[in-house]
Design a protein around this motif. Sequence first.
Motif, PDB file in Angstrom:
ATOM      1  N   VAL A  83       0.738  -1.310   0.000  1.00  0.00           N
ATOM      2  CA  VAL A  83       0.004  -0.020  -0.302  1.00  0.00           C
ATOM      3  C   VAL A  83       0.788   1.250   0.136  1.00  0.00           C
ATOM      4  O   VAL A  83       0.616   2.326  -0.862  1.00  0.00           O
ATOM      5  CB  VAL A  83      -0.915   0.102   1.198  1.00  0.00           C
ATOM      6  CG1 VAL A  83      -1.664   1.372   1.479  1.00  0.00           C
ATOM      7  CG2 VAL A  83      -1.951  -1.159   1.174  1.00  0.00           C
ATOM      8  N   TYR A  86       2.475   2.062  -3.435  1.00  0.00           N
ATOM      9  CA  TYR A  86       1.291   2.559  -4.345  1.00  0.00           C
ATOM     10  C   TYR A  86       1.076   3.900  -4.091  1.00  0.00           C
ATOM     11  O   TYR A  86       1.227   4.719  -4.718  1.00  0.00           O
ATOM     12  CB  TYR A  86       0.049   1.742  -4.200  1.00  0.00           C
ATOM     13  CG  TYR A  86      -1.049   2.255  -5.159  1.00  0.00           C
ATOM     14  CD1 TYR A  86      -1.007   2.094  -6.420  1.00  0.00           C
ATOM     15  CD2 TYR A  86      -1.838   2.884  -4.797  1.00  0.00           C
ATOM     16  CE1 TYR A  86      -1.907   2.683  -7.268  1.00  0.00           C
ATOM     17  CE2 TYR A  86      -3.065   3.450  -5.301  1.00  0.00           C
ATOM     18  CZ  TYR A  86      -2.859   3.254  -6.832  1.00  0.00           C
ATOM     19  OH  TYR A  86      -3.934   3.733  -7.622  1.00  0.00           O
ATOM     20  N   VAL A  87       0.970   4.378  -2.661  1.00  0.00           N
ATOM     21  CA  VAL A  87       0.718   5.759  -2.487  1.00  0.00           C
ATOM     22  C   VAL A  87       1.921   6.528  -2.925  1.00  0.00           C
ATOM     23  O   VAL A  87       1.817   7.615  -3.402  1.00  0.00           O
ATOM     24  CB  VAL A  87       0.537   5.823  -0.728  1.00  0.00           C
ATOM     25  CG1 VAL A  87       0.588   7.298  -0.364  1.00  0.00           C
ATOM     26  CG2 VAL A  87      -1.007   5.191  -0.556  1.00  0.00           C
ATOM     27  N   LEU A 145      -8.782  -2.785  -1.374  1.00  0.00           N
ATOM     28  CA  LEU A 145      -7.931  -1.835  -1.786  1.00  0.00           C
ATOM     29  C   LEU A 145      -8.844  -0.496  -2.167  1.00  0.00           C
ATOM     30  O   LEU A 145      -8.248   0.546  -2.429  1.00  0.00           O
ATOM     31  CB  LEU A 145      -7.150  -2.123  -3.017  1.00  0.00           C
ATOM     32  CG  LEU A 145      -6.100  -2.962  -2.840  1.00  0.00           C
ATOM     33  CD1 LEU A 145      -5.397  -3.501  -4.221  1.00  0.00           C
ATOM     34  CD2 LEU A 145      -5.206  -2.869  -1.768  1.00  0.00           C
ATOM     35  N   VAL A 148      -7.591   2.782  -0.457  1.00  0.00           N
ATOM     36  CA  VAL A 148      -6.289   3.320  -1.128  1.00  0.00           C
ATOM     37  C   VAL A 148      -6.859   4.177  -2.349  1.00  0.00           C
ATOM     38  O   VAL A 148      -6.629   5.170  -2.557  1.00  0.00           O
ATOM     39  CB  VAL A 148      -5.252   2.320  -1.431  1.00  0.00           C
ATOM     40  CG1 VAL A 148      -4.030   2.932  -2.377  1.00  0.00           C
ATOM     41  CG2 VAL A 148      -5.130   1.557  -0.661  1.00  0.00           C
ATOM     42  N   ARG A 166      -0.663   8.159   4.991  1.00  0.00           N
ATOM     43  CA  ARG A 166      -0.171   6.933   4.538  1.00  0.00           C
ATOM     44  C   ARG A 166      -0.194   5.840   5.427  1.00  0.00           C
ATOM     45  O   ARG A 166      -0.790   4.770   4.904  1.00  0.00           O
ATOM     46  CB  ARG A 166       1.376   7.206   4.028  1.00  0.00           C
ATOM     47  CG  ARG A 166       1.701   8.019   2.934  1.00  0.00           C
ATOM     48  CD  ARG A 166       3.168   8.425   3.021  1.00  0.00           C
ATOM     49  NE  ARG A 166       3.976   6.948   2.455  1.00  0.00           N
ATOM     50  CZ  ARG A 166       4.926   6.556   3.205  1.00  0.00           C
ATOM     51  NH1 ARG A 166       4.966   6.848   4.346  1.00  0.00           N
ATOM     52  NH2 ARG A 166       5.405   5.270   2.813  1.00  0.00           N
ATOM     53  N   ILE A 169      -3.914   4.654   5.924  1.00  0.00           N
ATOM     54  CA  ILE A 169      -4.549   4.140   4.997  1.00  0.00           C
ATOM     55  C   ILE A 169      -3.804   2.654   4.701  1.00  0.00           C
ATOM     56  O   ILE A 169      -4.805   1.393   4.562  1.00  0.00           O
ATOM     57  CB  ILE A 169      -4.039   4.746   3.447  1.00  0.00           C
ATOM     58  CG1 ILE A 169      -4.805   5.837   3.181  1.00  0.00           C
ATOM     59  CG2 ILE A 169      -4.344   3.757   2.248  1.00  0.00           C
ATOM     60  CD1 ILE A 169      -4.365   7.032   2.321  1.00  0.00           C
TER      61      ILE A 169
END
Length: 179
Positions: A83, A86-87, A145, A148, A166, A169
């Motif tokens: 995650v 990705y962020v 997800l 996100v 961040r 999440i």
Amino acid sequence: MADRRQSLLDAALALVSEGGLDAVTIAALTERSGMSNGSIYHHFGSRAGVFAQLYADSYAGCLTAMVPALDDRPARPVVRDLVLRYVDWVMENPSRARFLYAAPDHADPVAKQAQFAPVMRWFSERMAAGELRTVPPWALEPVALGPVHESVRRYLLGTFDLAAARDLIADTVWAALSP
């Protein structure tokens, strides 16, 4: 030849960033890139071809950033790392992320599924081992997800501080997948 192709894709991405998908016309691409209509049609076949390649490149870049998180660590740190990667990719590549969210219909579903296969495989193996809550494959992205994606959408609209959220999440996604 690759430079010309990349110049056209860069021009398309800049146009999308400035004015959305509708800003990408053949005329605007020729003006922005300095190349002829013929170059666009030669390299991509059409405006849709430009979008398809831009989507494929952007999606591949996103997955390239995420896949290294998938290792043999316990599930919780891997999910959180995935995650966070990705962020971070979104914050480092907002134009590409904005394009991915704006143009999902330009994805090649077969190619996208093949690219996402390592992620699905890792999740499927951990679910089978009881390390993650069992979620049907079709539900993994929207259910697990979802936090996100919604956070990223709001960030891309300029209404959400993604950097500050961040860890929250990542913890939320873990909570959704925790066995």
